[in-house]
Structure formats: structure tokens, C-alpha cells
Design a protein around this motif. Sequence first.
Motif, PDB file in Angstrom:
ATOM      1  N   SER A   1      42.815  42.039  37.094  1.00  0.00           N
ATOM      2  CA  SER A   1      42.015  41.226  38.113  1.00  0.00           C
ATOM      3  C   SER A   1      42.445  39.652  38.029  1.00  0.00           C
ATOM      4  CB  SER A   1      40.662  41.497  38.164  1.00  0.00           C
ATOM      5  OG  SER A   1      40.366  42.911  38.356  1.00  0.00           O
TER       6      SER A   1
ATOM      7  N   TRP B   1      42.297  51.124  39.229  1.00  0.00           N
ATOM      8  CA  TRP B   1      41.637  49.707  39.512  1.00  0.00           C
ATOM      9  C   TRP B   1      41.292  49.625  40.966  1.00  0.00           C
ATOM     10  CZ3 TRP B   1      43.111  46.021  43.089  1.00  0.00           C
ATOM     11  CH2 TRP B   1      42.509  44.764  42.819  1.00  0.00           C
ATOM     12  N   LEU B   2      42.210  50.118  41.817  1.00  0.00           N
ATOM     13  CA  LEU B   2      41.715  49.864  43.080  1.00  0.00           C
ATOM     14  C   LEU B   2      40.443  50.749  43.710  1.00  0.00           C
ATOM     15  CD1 LEU B   2      42.872  48.795  46.226  1.00  0.00           C
ATOM     16  CD2 LEU B   2      43.742  51.185  46.275  1.00  0.00           C
TER      17      LEU B   2
ATOM     18  N   ARG C   1      45.960  41.444  47.899  1.00  0.00           N
ATOM     19  CA  ARG C   1      44.636  41.523  47.681  1.00  0.00           C
ATOM     20  C   ARG C   1      43.890  40.515  48.749  1.00  0.00           C
ATOM     21  NH1 ARG C   1      43.159  40.014  41.524  1.00  0.00           N
ATOM     22  NH2 ARG C   1      40.923  40.376  42.560  1.00  0.00           N
TER      23      ARG C   1
ATOM     24  N   GLU D   1      40.253  41.066  50.059  1.00  0.00           N
ATOM     25  CA  GLU D   1      38.962  40.525  49.164  1.00  0.00           C
ATOM     26  C   GLU D   1      38.249  39.208  50.291  1.00  0.00           C
ATOM     27  OE1 GLU D   1      40.221  40.135  45.537  1.00  0.00           O
ATOM     28  OE2 GLU D   1      40.614  42.094  45.073  1.00  0.00           O
TER      29      GLU D   1
ATOM     30  N   TYR E   1      45.942  47.224  50.736  1.00  0.00           N
ATOM     31  CA  TYR E   1      45.140  46.489  49.484  1.00  0.00           C
ATOM     32  C   TYR E   1      45.784  47.340  48.102  1.00  0.00           C
ATOM     33  CZ  TYR E   1      40.985  45.086  46.983  1.00  0.00           C
ATOM     34  OH  TYR E   1      40.190  44.499  45.984  1.00  0.00           O
TER      35      TYR E   1
ATOM     36  N   GLU F   1      38.056  51.499  41.929  1.00  0.00           N
ATOM     37  CA  GLU F   1      36.805  51.032  41.401  1.00  0.00           C
ATOM     38  C   GLU F   1      36.380  49.751  42.143  1.00  0.00           C
ATOM     39  OE1 GLU F   1      37.018  50.262  37.101  1.00  0.00           O
ATOM     40  OE2 GLU F   1      38.180  52.021  36.654  1.00  0.00           O
ATOM     41  N   ASN F   2      37.096  49.058  43.061  1.00  0.00           N
ATOM     42  CA  ASN F   2      36.496  47.990  43.893  1.00  0.00           C
ATOM     43  C   ASN F   2      35.747  48.279  45.034  1.00  0.00           C
ATOM     44  OD1 ASN F   2      38.143  45.390  43.209  1.00  0.00           O
ATOM     45  ND2 ASN F   2      39.345  47.224  42.644  1.00  0.00           N
ATOM     46  N   HIS F   3      34.856  47.499  45.369  1.00  0.00           N
ATOM     47  CA  HIS F   3      33.771  47.774  46.039  1.00  0.00           C
ATOM     48  C   HIS F   3      34.202  48.035  47.511  1.00  0.00           C
ATOM     49  CE1 HIS F   3      30.375  46.470  43.243  1.00  0.00           C
ATOM     50  NE2 HIS F   3      31.294  45.354  42.893  1.00  0.00           N
TER      51      HIS F   3
END
Length: 312
Positions: free
Chosen positions: A305, A265-266, A181, A184, A176, A268-270
Motif C-alpha cells: 500500500s 490485496w485488492l 488507485r 480511493e 482499480y 481486502e480493500n473497503h
Amino acid sequence: MEQRFMGTSGLRVSALTLGTMTWGNETDAETARTQLRDFVDGGGTTLDTAVSHVEGRSEAILGELLGDVVPRSDVVLISKAGISHRNGKRMVDTSKRAMLAGLDASLARLGTDHLDLWLANIWDENVPLEETLGALEYAVSSGRVRYAGVSNYNGWQLARAATLSDTPIVANQVEYSLLARAAEQEVIPAAEHVGAGLLCWAPLGRGVLTGKYRGQIPADSRAASATMGSYVEKYLEGRPSRITEALITAADGLGRKPLDVALSWLLENHGVSAAIVGPRTGEQLKEIMKSSLAPLPDQIVKVLSEVSRPQR
């Protein structure tokens, strides 16, 4: 360094996990020692290896360093079984026999009586899932493993494993990054549904998101290697190149390194519990450890994003 929970479990891991896939091959034992010391000194706690890494030499080197560079009790130790290499050939076998034999070998090389997290390294079409899960369950119940998980499972595979397993599946290790991506679409929703955290390998786009391949291929890089060139090649041109340029522009505007912005950035992703970094050299790790990993401005997150959004 921030400590995060692995999914909904009580296992805490450092936001950056030190990957050891190159130890014993591209990274010699002395460099590995320096890497481990610098990682721990920077607040890192989590170490990732596998029975398949350099035919076990990665685990052997790590085992020699545990208790010397850092106490075993101070680290979260992750390993994997289900893939092996014999006579240069890659073999997949997640049968109970192969998995538990791999676990025994890992523990012996690492010089420890337990792993904090043990993963089935890959989905195996030739072995019933219930059998693979049985190996994970036995490893936990016997005390040789504290938590169990999987690696490289897609969304439905993860959901099915979590549903059938009597032992909680707390992690899925997948690729990821801004350049990859696909997770996702199914993996992240499935992971959130079953309470598993994501361990993200190649979070720097196989090295491309550092910016070092911009307009060149360094002679000492993986892309220039006869054996590893294909691993990097697909991210060097076309759309991945444009995403990398957008990342570099954003990093310049923030006064930060591209790799710092990519990791921030990574993280912070859910669903992301940790990013696995696998530097070959001590210098590469030092650059990574300098990262602030500070939250990005909303506008930067939005732009990155959007430019990297997967194309259907």
C-alpha cells in the motif's frame, strides 16, 4: 470461491468475475467455452459483458454457452449499454432510446429474459442524467433487469446518480489495482456512502501485475499488439515498474504468484465487491483460478500500500 454482497444490496457475486471483452476477438468460441467451464467449476458465478464488446459478439458467444455449459439460473449475468461501435468508430449515447435498445439487443443475444445487473457504461455529458437513470428505472420496473448500476463514474457522478435515481444504484464498475488507485480519492468514499459496491476492472494492472512483462514484452501479449499496445504501455516503465517489482518480491517471500497477491490485496480493500478478470487464453484463466486469494500478512499489505500510494 467466496461469494460477496454487491454493496448493501442483496445481490451476491463471486469475488472473481469473468470478463468477456476479448470473446469473439482475441478469444475464440471454443476457448470461451473452456474458460466458462473452468470458471464455473472453480466456484465462479458472475459473468460480465457489454453491448459494446466486439460489436455484440461477446454477448452472442456467451448466449450460446448459457444453458449448455452452465444453467442460466446458476450465474449472475452483468451487461452494460451506452457505448457502441459503428464502422470502427466509438459512440457514446446514454439516452433512454439508446439504452433500452441496447438492453433489448443484449437480451436477444444472451438468450435470456433478464439481466441480474445492468450498468450505464459511461457518463454522458450530452444526455441529462435523469434520462439515463430513467432507462435504468424502467428496465428494473419492467422486470428485464433485477439490479441497476453505473460504470466509470467518478465520485460526484456516482453520488448524484444514487441521489436522483428512484431505483437503488448498487454498483460502480471502475479501474482499480495496485497500479491504478485513483478510485480511493473519491469513488470509494462515495460508493460506501450510497451503498454501492465496486466491480474492479483491470485488477491485474492490464496484465502487468502478473510479472510477465518483467524485462521483456512477450510477442503474443497485448503490449506487443499494434491495436492494444497503448492500453498497456503506461504501466510498463517508471513508477509502475517499481510497484510491480515490489509485488514480485512480496510474492516470492510468500511462495505465491504475483497475480494471487495482487488480487488478494485488492479484494481486502473497503468497498470492493469483485475483481473482473479478463483472460485471453484458457491457460491464463487456469493460472488465475489457482489463486488462493488468502488474506495477506499485515506487513505485506502495509508495504504494498505504501509503495503504490498515489502521488499527489
